[in-house]
Scaffold this motif. Structure first.
Motif, PDB file in Angstrom:
ATOM      1  N   MET A   1       4.656 -49.583 -30.168  1.00  0.00           N
ATOM      2  CA  MET A   1       3.457 -48.743 -30.188  1.00  0.00           C
ATOM      3  C   MET A   1       2.878 -48.652 -31.592  1.00  0.00           C
ATOM      4  O   MET A   1       1.677 -48.715 -31.804  1.00  0.00           O
ATOM      5  N   HIS A   2       3.751 -48.508 -32.590  1.00  0.00           N
ATOM      6  CA  HIS A   2       3.297 -48.293 -33.954  1.00  0.00           C
ATOM      7  C   HIS A   2       2.579 -49.509 -34.530  1.00  0.00           C
ATOM      8  O   HIS A   2       1.809 -49.383 -35.475  1.00  0.00           O
ATOM      9  N   ASP A   3       2.800 -50.693 -33.957  1.00  0.00           N
ATOM     10  CA  ASP A   3       2.165 -51.892 -34.482  1.00  0.00           C
ATOM     11  C   ASP A   3       0.685 -51.958 -34.140  1.00  0.00           C
ATOM     12  O   ASP A   3      -0.105 -52.510 -34.909  1.00  0.00           O
ATOM     13  N   ARG A   4       0.290 -51.405 -32.993  1.00  0.00           N
ATOM     14  CA  ARG A   4      -1.092 -51.537 -32.530  1.00  0.00           C
ATOM     15  C   ARG A   4      -1.892 -50.241 -32.617  1.00  0.00           C
ATOM     16  O   ARG A   4      -3.110 -50.271 -32.678  1.00  0.00           O
ATOM     17  N   LEU A   5      -1.223 -49.086 -32.590  1.00  0.00           N
ATOM     18  CA  LEU A   5      -1.903 -47.795 -32.552  1.00  0.00           C
ATOM     19  C   LEU A   5      -2.275 -47.322 -33.946  1.00  0.00           C
ATOM     20  O   LEU A   5      -1.456 -47.334 -34.866  1.00  0.00           O
ATOM     21  N   LYS A   6      -3.530 -46.878 -34.105  1.00  0.00           N
ATOM     22  CA  LYS A   6      -4.002 -46.321 -35.371  1.00  0.00           C
ATOM     23  C   LYS A   6      -4.799 -45.056 -35.092  1.00  0.00           C
ATOM     24  O   LYS A   6      -5.644 -45.029 -34.194  1.00  0.00           O
ATOM     25  N   VAL A   7      -4.545 -44.005 -35.865  1.00  0.00           N
ATOM     26  CA  VAL A   7      -5.288 -42.753 -35.765  1.00  0.00           C
ATOM     27  C   VAL A   7      -5.998 -42.493 -37.087  1.00  0.00           C
ATOM     28  O   VAL A   7      -5.377 -42.513 -38.151  1.00  0.00           O
ATOM     29  N   PHE A   8      -7.308 -42.269 -37.003  1.00  0.00           N
ATOM     30  CA  PHE A   8      -8.127 -41.947 -38.171  1.00  0.00           C
ATOM     31  C   PHE A   8      -8.853 -40.637 -37.893  1.00  0.00           C
ATOM     32  O   PHE A   8      -8.894 -40.157 -36.754  1.00  0.00           O
ATOM     33  N   CYS A   9      -9.438 -40.064 -38.926  1.00  0.00           N
ATOM     34  CA  CYS A   9     -10.202 -38.841 -38.721  1.00  0.00           C
ATOM     35  C   CYS A   9     -11.349 -38.761 -39.714  1.00  0.00           C
ATOM     36  O   CYS A   9     -11.331 -39.412 -40.769  1.00  0.00           O
ATOM     37  N   GLY A  10     -12.357 -37.962 -39.355  1.00  0.00           N
ATOM     38  CA  GLY A  10     -13.437 -37.641 -40.273  1.00  0.00           C
ATOM     39  C   GLY A  10     -13.072 -36.386 -41.050  1.00  0.00           C
ATOM     40  O   GLY A  10     -11.892 -36.027 -41.167  1.00  0.00           O
ATOM     41  N   SER A  11     -14.069 -35.707 -41.539  1.00  0.00           N
ATOM     42  CA  SER A  11     -13.824 -34.531 -42.373  1.00  0.00           C
ATOM     43  C   SER A  11     -13.806 -33.229 -41.580  1.00  0.00           C
ATOM     44  O   SER A  11     -13.603 -32.160 -42.151  1.00  0.00           O
ATOM     45  N   ALA A  12     -14.001 -33.282 -40.254  1.00  0.00           N
ATOM     46  CA  ALA A  12     -14.143 -32.056 -39.466  1.00  0.00           C
ATOM     47  C   ALA A  12     -12.843 -31.260 -39.368  1.00  0.00           C
ATOM     48  O   ALA A  12     -12.856 -30.035 -39.493  1.00  0.00           O
ATOM     49  N   ASN A  13     -11.705 -31.939 -39.137  1.00  0.00           N
ATOM     50  CA  ASN A  13     -10.446 -31.220 -38.946  1.00  0.00           C
ATOM     51  C   ASN A  13      -9.265 -32.121 -39.302  1.00  0.00           C
ATOM     52  O   ASN A  13      -8.496 -32.550 -38.439  1.00  0.00           O
ATOM     53  N   ARG A  14      -9.116 -32.391 -40.595  1.00  0.00           N
ATOM     54  CA  ARG A  14      -8.019 -33.258 -41.052  1.00  0.00           C
ATOM     55  C   ARG A  14      -6.636 -32.661 -40.769  1.00  0.00           C
ATOM     56  O   ARG A  14      -5.711 -33.396 -40.417  1.00  0.00           O
ATOM     57  N   PRO A  15      -6.438 -31.336 -40.895  1.00  0.00           N
ATOM     58  CA  PRO A  15      -5.105 -30.792 -40.582  1.00  0.00           C
ATOM     59  C   PRO A  15      -4.656 -31.088 -39.153  1.00  0.00           C
ATOM     60  O   PRO A  15      -3.487 -31.399 -38.917  1.00  0.00           O
ATOM     61  N   LEU A  16      -5.580 -31.000 -38.191  1.00  0.00           N
ATOM     62  CA  LEU A  16      -5.224 -31.322 -36.803  1.00  0.00           C
ATOM     63  C   LEU A  16      -4.845 -32.784 -36.677  1.00  0.00           C
ATOM     64  O   LEU A  16      -3.862 -33.128 -36.003  1.00  0.00           O
ATOM     65  N   ALA A  17      -5.601 -33.684 -37.322  1.00  0.00           N
ATOM     66  CA  ALA A  17      -5.294 -35.115 -37.262  1.00  0.00           C
ATOM     67  C   ALA A  17      -3.903 -35.396 -37.841  1.00  0.00           C
ATOM     68  O   ALA A  17      -3.151 -36.219 -37.301  1.00  0.00           O
ATOM     69  N   ARG A  18      -3.564 -34.706 -38.917  1.00  0.00           N
ATOM     70  CA  ARG A  18      -2.227 -34.901 -39.514  1.00  0.00           C
ATOM     71  C   ARG A  18      -1.138 -34.429 -38.568  1.00  0.00           C
ATOM     72  O   ARG A  18      -0.077 -35.073 -38.448  1.00  0.00           O
ATOM     73  N   ARG A  19      -1.366 -33.300 -37.899  1.00  0.00           N
ATOM     74  CA  ARG A  19      -0.360 -32.799 -36.949  1.00  0.00           C
ATOM     75  C   ARG A  19      -0.194 -33.758 -35.778  1.00  0.00           C
ATOM     76  O   ARG A  19       0.911 -33.946 -35.272  1.00  0.00           O
ATOM     77  N   ILE A  20      -1.290 -34.344 -35.323  1.00  0.00           N
ATOM     78  CA  ILE A  20      -1.214 -35.332 -34.239  1.00  0.00           C
ATOM     79  C   ILE A  20      -0.374 -36.526 -34.687  1.00  0.00           C
ATOM     80  O   ILE A  20       0.485 -37.015 -33.941  1.00  0.00           O
ATOM     81  N   CYS A  21      -0.607 -36.994 -35.899  1.00  0.00           N
ATOM     82  CA  CYS A  21       0.157 -38.133 -36.418  1.00  0.00           C
ATOM     83  C   CYS A  21       1.630 -37.773 -36.598  1.00  0.00           C
ATOM     84  O   CYS A  21       2.511 -38.609 -36.366  1.00  0.00           O
ATOM     85  N   ASP A  22       1.902 -36.541 -37.009  1.00  0.00           N
ATOM     86  CA  ASP A  22       3.302 -36.095 -37.124  1.00  0.00           C
ATOM     87  C   ASP A  22       3.978 -36.144 -35.760  1.00  0.00           C
ATOM     88  O   ASP A  22       5.143 -36.544 -35.642  1.00  0.00           O
ATOM     89  N   TYR A  23       3.260 -35.734 -34.714  1.00  0.00           N
ATOM     90  CA  TYR A  23       3.818 -35.769 -33.366  1.00  0.00           C
ATOM     91  C   TYR A  23       4.091 -37.210 -32.928  1.00  0.00           C
ATOM     92  O   TYR A  23       5.125 -37.496 -32.303  1.00  0.00           O
ATOM     93  N   LEU A  24       3.184 -38.122 -33.279  1.00  0.00           N
ATOM     94  CA  LEU A  24       3.322 -39.523 -32.879  1.00  0.00           C
ATOM     95  C   LEU A  24       4.308 -40.283 -33.764  1.00  0.00           C
ATOM     96  O   LEU A  24       4.745 -41.377 -33.411  1.00  0.00           O
ATOM     97  N   GLY A  25       4.611 -39.706 -34.931  1.00  0.00           N
ATOM     98  CA  GLY A  25       5.512 -40.391 -35.867  1.00  0.00           C
ATOM     99  C   GLY A  25       4.859 -41.551 -36.589  1.00  0.00           C
ATOM    100  O   GLY A  25       5.536 -42.532 -36.921  1.00  0.00           O
TER     101      GLY A  25
END
Length: 322
Positions: A1-25
């Protein structure tokens, strides 16, 4: 999964994006967002995304126009960078209030924004508690519509409130189905606030339908709080009807202008909101404002979409935080 999946974010809610990435590892993708001298948005993706499954986390919360434009530019950038699939993760969908023509010479902005996101090159949309469920049909791409109910329900369950002392309250007729579903799960009585809108920004809370609420712990569930006028009006009606403890659970806490201060001066004793949008000055309202994270919910949905697994599994499942 980690080879193909990428999560990016804009400036609206970076803390939420970081928490999502922490959950996904995984690590949050690198992207540079800036401004030209005339305040136009400049953007550059700082890593290779060719052939990747890309998820862009960007709630279109205030300033709404800025964040929508950022999302559109991000989608265009990743399409031109040859991402295999682009999914817009929009925890809060702006311009959703005007979802139909209820009078002459007005726009349908919810459809307009859906058209913009689709035409920019988005392949899929993941959203949370849309203001109206029919907005899903405005998109010409697949939409996964999640609800924050499992997160809010789990929090209320942990309070271990006596069902005999509980009243589940719908703040208007539009949320009756949700209130009924929660009342079946949590127990207690069901009440509906008779709300009548006098203008785009003003509402009147007239009376309570159902109940009773006298001597009970009243908990309202709503999709969003903007100025807090409707919630404050409903709290006053409940207080006048004898409710001894009044709380509100909301998915999107926009809290525009002085909404939080206004609600603190009302009979409300607690507001529970998710982190779908950044909560302004949350640290100044500790004890009154409780924040719950929807990152595990969104993270699990992202993982399942990436693996082509069922997302409807999440509607009634409690996703524990990591």
């Amino acid at each position: 999964m980690h080879d193909r999946l990428k999560v990016f974010c804009g400036s609206a809610n970076r803390p939420l994006a970081r928490r999502i990435c922490d959950y996904l590892g995984i690590e949050l993708g690198k992207i540079n967002i800036g401004r030209f001298p005339d305040n136009e948005i400049s953007l550059k993706i700082e890593e290779d995304v060719r052939g990747r499954d890309v998820f862009l986390v960007q709630p279109t919360c205030p300033p709404v126009n800025e964040h929508i434009m950022e999302l559109l530019i991000m989608i265009d950038s990743f399409r031109r960078a040859s991402a295999q699939r682009i999914t817009a993760v929009v925890p809060y969908y702006g311009y959703a209030r005007q979802d139909r023509k209820d009078e002459g010479r007005v726009p349908i902005t919810a459809k307009l924004v859906a058209n913009l996101i689709t035409e920019a090159g988005c392949d899929r949309v993941l959203c949370l508690d849309l203001h109206a469920a029919q907005i899903q049909g405005f998109f010409d791409v697949p939409v996964d519509h999640l609800y924050a109910v499992p997160v809010l329900h789990h929090y209320i369950e942990k309070l271990e409130l006596d069902p005999d002392e509980l009243a589940i309250v719908s703040p208007d007729e539009g949320r009756i189905k949700l209130a009924l579903k929660l009342q079946r799960r949590l127990g207690g009585t069901l009440a509906v606030i008779d709300k009548r809108r006098s203008s785009a920004t003003e509402t009147d809370q007239v009376s309570i339908i159902g109940g009773p609420v006298d001597g009970k712990i009243a908990i309202m569930f709503d999709d969003m709080i903007s100025t807090g006028g409707s919630v404050v009006g409903a709290a006053r009606v409940l207080h006048a009807s004898g409710a001894r403890d009044i709380r509100v659970c909301v998915t999107h806490g926009l809290f525009c202008n002085n909404a939080l201060e206004r609600m603190r001066q009302s009979p409300l004793v607690q507001i529970v909101a998710t982190d779908s949008v950044p909560l302004p000055n949350a640290e100044n309202h500790e004890g009154f404002l409780t924040q719950l994270s929807v990152a595990p919910l969104l993270g699990e949905a992202i993982k399942r979409i990436h693996r082509n697994e069922s997302v409807s599994f999440l509607f009634n499942t409690k996703i524990s935080e990591r």
